[in-house]
Design a protein around this motif. Structure first.
Motif, PDB file in Angstrom:
ATOM      1  N   HIS A   1     -10.771 -13.805   9.008  1.00 25.29           N
ATOM      2  CA  HIS A   1     -11.895 -14.736   9.127  1.00 25.29           C
ATOM      3  C   HIS A   1     -11.406 -16.166   8.932  1.00 25.29           C
ATOM      4  N   ALA A   2     -12.044 -17.095   9.616  1.00 27.49           N
ATOM      5  CA  ALA A   2     -11.624 -18.500   9.568  1.00 27.49           C
ATOM      6  C   ALA A   2     -11.602 -19.023   8.143  1.00 27.49           C
ATOM      7  N   LYS A   3     -12.591 -18.682   7.360  1.00 29.06           N
ATOM      8  CA  LYS A   3     -12.671 -19.196   5.991  1.00 29.06           C
ATOM      9  C   LYS A   3     -11.508 -18.716   5.136  1.00 29.06           C
TER      10      LYS A   3
ATOM     11  N   GLU B   1     -11.729 -13.743  13.835  1.00 29.61           N
ATOM     12  CA  GLU B   1     -11.891 -15.082  13.269  1.00 29.61           C
ATOM     13  C   GLU B   1     -13.179 -15.742  13.755  1.00 29.61           C
ATOM     14  N   LYS B   2     -13.543 -15.457  15.002  1.00 27.67           N
ATOM     15  CA  LYS B   2     -14.748 -16.046  15.591  1.00 27.67           C
ATOM     16  C   LYS B   2     -16.003 -15.232  15.286  1.00 27.67           C
ATOM     17  N   GLY B   3     -15.832 -14.116  14.583  1.00 30.72           N
ATOM     18  CA  GLY B   3     -16.971 -13.276  14.278  1.00 30.72           C
ATOM     19  C   GLY B   3     -17.405 -12.386  15.419  1.00 30.72           C
ATOM     20  N   LEU B   4     -16.525 -12.186  16.420  1.00 27.23           N
ATOM     21  CA  LEU B   4     -16.833 -11.339  17.562  1.00 27.23           C
ATOM     22  C   LEU B   4     -16.455  -9.886  17.265  1.00 27.23           C
ATOM     23  N   SER B   5     -17.056  -8.975  17.985  1.00 29.78           N
ATOM     24  CA  SER B   5     -16.810  -7.564  17.751  1.00 29.78           C
ATOM     25  C   SER B   5     -15.389  -7.173  18.167  1.00 29.78           C
ATOM     26  N   ILE B   6     -14.773  -6.320  17.356  1.00 32.30           N
ATOM     27  CA  ILE B   6     -13.463  -5.758  17.701  1.00 32.30           C
ATOM     28  C   ILE B   6     -13.550  -4.248  17.833  1.00 32.30           C
TER      29      ILE B   6
ATOM     30  N   THR C   1      -2.994 -10.149  18.471  1.00 34.03           N
ATOM     31  CA  THR C   1      -3.382 -11.570  18.453  1.00 34.03           C
ATOM     32  C   THR C   1      -4.818 -11.745  18.916  1.00 34.03           C
ATOM     33  N   THR C   2      -5.173 -11.075  20.009  1.00 29.26           N
ATOM     34  CA  THR C   2      -6.538 -11.152  20.525  1.00 29.26           C
ATOM     35  C   THR C   2      -7.541 -10.631  19.506  1.00 29.26           C
ATOM     36  N   ILE C   3      -7.200  -9.550  18.848  1.00 22.35           N
ATOM     37  CA  ILE C   3      -8.092  -8.967  17.845  1.00 22.35           C
ATOM     38  C   ILE C   3      -8.287  -9.933  16.676  1.00 22.35           C
ATOM     39  N   ARG C   4      -7.218 -10.540  16.223  1.00 19.59           N
ATOM     40  CA  ARG C   4      -7.339 -11.502  15.110  1.00 19.59           C
ATOM     41  C   ARG C   4      -8.209 -12.688  15.516  1.00 19.59           C
ATOM     42  N   GLU C   5      -8.017 -13.170  16.747  1.00 18.46           N
ATOM     43  CA  GLU C   5      -8.802 -14.320  17.219  1.00 18.46           C
ATOM     44  C   GLU C   5     -10.288 -13.972  17.325  1.00 18.46           C
ATOM     45  N   ARG C   6     -10.581 -12.775  17.798  1.00 17.54           N
ATOM     46  CA  ARG C   6     -11.983 -12.363  17.891  1.00 17.54           C
ATOM     47  C   ARG C   6     -12.602 -12.196  16.507  1.00 17.54           C
TER      48      ARG C   6
END
Length: 206
Positions: free
Chosen positions: A200-202, A176-181, A169-174
């Motif tokens: 990604h959010a889009k 989506e925000k364009g943060l590094s995983i 879940t944390t990885i998907r959220e990051r």
């Protein structure tokens, strides 16, 4: 052979899954670990199609590609019906009677296993490997193990493995925000997620 079973949605697979599998392999002298991506988990609401399942399967393939004793098993990778642990283990035993199966699960699942569908039928089909989170939880885990062994003739071994505060879940959220995983998933998986614009959010709006 002694086969460890790692089931899950793997959305996406991450280093926590891989570390648990590696410690189980070493500590219990297993011959292989089979990763079973679940196509239609009964405990999660999902309306994903075959393409999304294909992405999850491919990420598992990429994550374990360089480990010869990690194998991809597609037995549960179907979206047209739910997969239940008791049924999967019965089917794997029928297909591979020469193998001894070890089902790997986390501490929380050991306490919740009585809520699983036909859970009593799981115990004759495999040995449970339950990951101990830390010394603080060890006594509770031992008590639960004794209870399940006495009540249902379960075969359970406690597995000491690092428990990372990381989740899909944390990885998907990051993502989506364009943060590094990176460092949370293998580089090959991170690159695959970026290349295919997963999470990604889009893409969620489509």
């Amino acid at each position: 052979m002694k086969i460890g079973i790692m089931g899950g949605t793997f959305d996406p697979i991450h280093i926590g899954h891989l570390l648990l599998a590696q410690f189980a392999y070493e500590e219990c002298a297993l011959d292989e670990i089979w990763f079973l991506p679940n196509g239609n988990p009964p405990h999660k609401q999902t309306k994903e199609g075959q393409d999304a399942l294909a992405h999850r399967v491919e990420m598992v393939r990429l994550a374990i590609d360089d480990v010869p004793y990690f194998k991809l098993c597609l037995h549960e990778s179907r979206i047209n019906r739910h997969s239940y642990t008791y049924k999967t283990m019965q089917e794997l035993n029928a297909l591979y009677p020469e193998n001894e199966f070890y089902f790997i699960l986390g501490a929380d699942s050991l306490f919740a296993i009585e809520e699983w569908r036909n859970f009593r039928e799981i115990f004759p089909s495999c040995i449970i490997l339950a990951a101990v989170r830390d010394d603080k939880d060890a006594d509770d885990m031992k008590m639960q193990t004794v209870y399940l062994e006495q009540e249902y003739n379960a075969r359970i071994s406690l597995l000491k493995a690092p428990q990372l505060e990381i989740s899909s879940t944390t990885i998907r959220e990051r993502a989506e925000k364009g943060l590094s995983i990176h460092y949370m998933v293998p580089d090959s998986v991170a690159d695959y997620i970026e290349k295919n614009h997963l999470y990604h959010a889009k893409d969620k709006k489509q």
